[in-house]
Design a protein around this motif. Structure first.
Motif, PDB file in Angstrom:
ATOM      1  N   UNK A   1       0.814  -1.212   0.000  1.00 10.83           N
ATOM      2  CA  UNK A   1       0.000   0.000   0.000  1.00 10.83           C
ATOM      3  C   UNK A   1       0.858   1.277   0.000  1.00 10.83           C
ATOM      4  N   UNK A   2       1.977   1.246   0.697  1.00  8.65           N
ATOM      5  CA  UNK A   2       2.889   2.391   0.749  1.00  8.65           C
ATOM      6  C   UNK A   2       3.385   2.736  -0.660  1.00  8.65           C
ATOM      7  N   UNK A   3       3.870   1.742  -1.367  1.00  9.69           N
ATOM      8  CA  UNK A   3       4.426   1.986  -2.700  1.00  9.69           C
ATOM      9  C   UNK A   3       3.330   2.241  -3.736  1.00  9.69           C
ATOM     10  N   UNK A   4       2.145   1.709  -3.521  1.00  9.02           N
ATOM     11  CA  UNK A   4       1.017   2.053  -4.398  1.00  9.02           C
ATOM     12  C   UNK A   4       0.704   3.545  -4.264  1.00  9.02           C
ATOM     13  N   UNK A   5       0.786   4.062  -3.048  1.00 10.39           N
ATOM     14  CA  UNK A   5       0.561   5.487  -2.828  1.00 10.39           C
ATOM     15  C   UNK A   5       1.675   6.318  -3.472  1.00 10.39           C
ATOM     16  N   UNK A   6       2.913   5.831  -3.406  1.00 12.16           N
ATOM     17  CA  UNK A   6       4.012   6.526  -4.095  1.00 12.16           C
ATOM     18  C   UNK A   6       3.745   6.591  -5.595  1.00 12.16           C
ATOM     19  N   UNK A   7       3.267   5.491  -6.160  1.00 11.48           N
ATOM     20  CA  UNK A   7       2.959   5.476  -7.596  1.00 11.48           C
ATOM     21  C   UNK A   7       1.827   6.451  -7.917  1.00 11.48           C
ATOM     22  N   UNK A   8       0.816   6.529  -7.046  1.00 13.97           N
ATOM     23  CA  UNK A   8      -0.279   7.468  -7.261  1.00 13.97           C
ATOM     24  C   UNK A   8       0.241   8.903  -7.241  1.00 13.97           C
ATOM     25  N   UNK A   9       1.083   9.220  -6.253  1.00 10.72           N
ATOM     26  CA  UNK A   9       1.659  10.562  -6.151  1.00 10.72           C
ATOM     27  C   UNK A   9       2.490  10.891  -7.392  1.00 10.72           C
ATOM     28  N   UNK A  10       3.263   9.917  -7.842  1.00  5.44           N
ATOM     29  CA  UNK A  10       4.064  10.122  -9.064  1.00  5.44           C
ATOM     30  C   UNK A  10       3.149  10.395 -10.251  1.00  5.44           C
ATOM     31  N   UNK A  11       2.048   9.669 -10.335  1.00  6.48           N
ATOM     32  CA  UNK A  11       1.075   9.883 -11.398  1.00  6.48           C
ATOM     33  C   UNK A  11       0.452  11.270 -11.366  1.00  6.48           C
ATOM     34  N   UNK A  12       0.421  11.886 -10.190  1.00  9.11           N
ATOM     35  CA  UNK A  12      -0.100  13.253 -10.040  1.00  9.11           C
ATOM     36  C   UNK A  12       0.991  14.298 -10.255  1.00  9.11           C
ATOM     37  N   UNK A  13       2.201  13.838 -10.602  1.00  6.57           N
ATOM     38  CA  UNK A  13       3.281  14.773 -10.917  1.00  6.57           C
ATOM     39  C   UNK A  13       4.329  14.944  -9.839  1.00  6.57           C
ATOM     40  N   UNK A  14       4.174  14.288  -8.699  1.00 10.86           N
ATOM     41  CA  UNK A  14       5.165  14.408  -7.625  1.00 10.86           C
ATOM     42  C   UNK A  14       6.482  13.775  -8.049  1.00 10.86           C
ATOM     43  N   UNK A  15       7.557  14.273  -7.479  1.00 11.29           N
ATOM     44  CA  UNK A  15       8.892  13.727  -7.715  1.00 11.29           C
ATOM     45  C   UNK A  15       9.232  12.789  -6.566  1.00 11.29           C
ATOM     46  N   UNK A  16       9.551  11.541  -6.884  1.00  5.71           N
ATOM     47  CA  UNK A  16       9.942  10.569  -5.870  1.00  5.71           C
ATOM     48  C   UNK A  16      11.463  10.615  -5.764  1.00  5.71           C
ATOM     49  N   UNK A  17      11.966  10.884  -4.567  1.00  7.02           N
ATOM     50  CA  UNK A  17      13.406  11.015  -4.366  1.00  7.02           C
ATOM     51  C   UNK A  17      13.962   9.800  -3.639  1.00  7.02           C
ATOM     52  N   UNK A  18      15.070   9.269  -4.153  1.00  4.59           N
ATOM     53  CA  UNK A  18      15.818   8.281  -3.377  1.00  4.59           C
ATOM     54  C   UNK A  18      16.224   8.960  -2.083  1.00  4.59           C
ATOM     55  N   UNK A  19      16.070   8.312  -0.963  1.00  9.92           N
ATOM     56  CA  UNK A  19      16.136   8.991   0.324  1.00  9.92           C
ATOM     57  C   UNK A  19      17.216   8.474   1.256  1.00  9.92           C
ATOM     58  N   UNK A  20      17.499   7.188   1.200  1.00 12.41           N
ATOM     59  CA  UNK A  20      18.398   6.563   2.172  1.00 12.41           C
ATOM     60  C   UNK A  20      19.785   6.297   1.596  1.00 12.41           C
ATOM     61  N   UNK A  21      20.784   6.383   2.473  1.00 11.02           N
ATOM     62  CA  UNK A  21      22.149   6.023   2.108  1.00 11.02           C
ATOM     63  C   UNK A  21      22.193   4.523   1.818  1.00 11.02           C
ATOM     64  N   UNK A  22      22.528   4.126   0.591  1.00  8.90           N
ATOM     65  CA  UNK A  22      22.512   2.700   0.244  1.00  8.90           C
ATOM     66  C   UNK A  22      23.462   1.853   1.093  1.00  8.90           C
ATOM     67  N   UNK A  23      24.611   2.409   1.475  1.00  5.96           N
ATOM     68  CA  UNK A  23      25.558   1.641   2.282  1.00  5.96           C
ATOM     69  C   UNK A  23      25.002   1.349   3.676  1.00  5.96           C
ATOM     70  N   UNK A  24      24.341   2.338   4.263  1.00  4.85           N
ATOM     71  CA  UNK A  24      23.748   2.125   5.589  1.00  4.85           C
ATOM     72  C   UNK A  24      22.591   1.128   5.512  1.00  4.85           C
ATOM     73  N   UNK A  25      21.785   1.247   4.471  1.00  5.65           N
ATOM     74  CA  UNK A  25      20.674   0.306   4.292  1.00  5.65           C
ATOM     75  C   UNK A  25      21.200  -1.109   4.106  1.00  5.65           C
ATOM     76  N   UNK A  26      22.268  -1.250   3.341  1.00  6.37           N
ATOM     77  CA  UNK A  26      22.869  -2.569   3.108  1.00  6.37           C
ATOM     78  C   UNK A  26      23.441  -3.132   4.403  1.00  6.37           C
ATOM     79  N   UNK A  27      24.094  -2.278   5.178  1.00  3.54           N
ATOM     80  CA  UNK A  27      24.652  -2.743   6.457  1.00  3.54           C
ATOM     81  C   UNK A  27      23.543  -3.261   7.373  1.00  3.54           C
ATOM     82  N   UNK A  28      22.451  -2.498   7.477  1.00  2.00           N
ATOM     83  CA  UNK A  28      21.355  -2.943   8.331  1.00  2.00           C
ATOM     84  C   UNK A  28      20.741  -4.232   7.795  1.00  2.00           C
ATOM     85  N   UNK A  29      20.567  -4.316   6.492  1.00  2.00           N
ATOM     86  CA  UNK A  29      20.022  -5.520   5.862  1.00  2.00           C
ATOM     87  C   UNK A  29      20.897  -6.734   6.199  1.00  2.00           C
ATOM     88  N   UNK A  30      22.213  -6.582   6.075  1.00  2.00           N
ATOM     89  CA  UNK A  30      23.125  -7.703   6.347  1.00  2.00           C
ATOM     90  C   UNK A  30      23.051  -8.136   7.820  1.00  2.00           C
TER      91      UNK A  30
END
Length: 186
Positions: free
Chosen positions: A84-113
């Motif tokens: 539902x979260x990402x469906x809402x992001x897609x709806x916002x994008x469809x209305x013209x909003x800009x979706x920005x990459x937000x998180x540091x990929x290295x930190x996200x990868x560290x937490x994932x690992x």
């Protein structure tokens, strides 16, 4: 001369679904009613967002967990995650909003690992050690992530623009966000 806050960030506290958690999501054990409660929650968030009196085409959208990477990869992730979260992001994008990459990929990868090691543990001793490693690093990772997210918002949300931040309850972004950005909770 006093500086006026002319950037607004709407903070939306989120609940993650299993789908939001990527490949770890199917390993999470949650109560049956959690799934229903999360989807009900997202239904309420969706209704509130869709009723906002703002021009969505002037909106920047920031998403907890969405890596700050190449725009085509951000677009791919947003289009593929079926929650539902990402469906809402897609709806916002469809209305013209800009979706920005937000998180540091290295930190996200560290937490994932660190989390992946907990699920991959083959016995209780390994699981205990993996949890301990995660707990020892979790607060610092959260703080680093919050700082990165705040800097991303600061550098991309321009004067007179509106931002919306979908972020988990454990984050406390207000403490590190620039004071010239007004924050309003949804």
């Amino acid at each position: 001369m006093k500086k006026v806050n002319n950037r607004l960030l709407i903070k939306v506290p989120i609940l993650h679904t299993k789908e939001d958690m990527g490949s770890l999501g199917h390993r999470l054990m949650v109560a049956n009613d959690y799934h229903r409660e999360v989807y009900d929650y997202w239904g309420e968030i969706e209704a509130r967002i869709k009723s906002l009196p703002y021009d969505f085409a002037r909106m920047k959208v920031y998403q907890d967990g969405l890596p700050d990477t190449k725009p085509e990869l951000v677009e791919k992730i947003v289009s593929e995650v079926q929650s539902p979260n990402y469906a809402l992001l897609r709806w916002l994008k469809g209305k013209g909003a800009t979706i920005a990459g937000t998180e540091n990929p290295e930190l996200a990868t560290e937490e994932y690992q660190l989390l992946k090691a907990i699920f991959a543990a083959t016995d209780e001793k390994q699981k205990f050690e993996a949890r301990k490693r995660y707990q020892e690093r979790a607060d610092a990772l959260l703080s680093l992530r919050d700082n990165y997210i705040a800097q991303k918002i600061y550098s991309t949300l321009k004067s007179e623009e509106l931002g919306i931040l979908f972020i988990g309850a454990a984050h406390y972004i207000e403490s590190v966000l620039s004071k010239d950005i007004s924050v309003k909770s949804l």
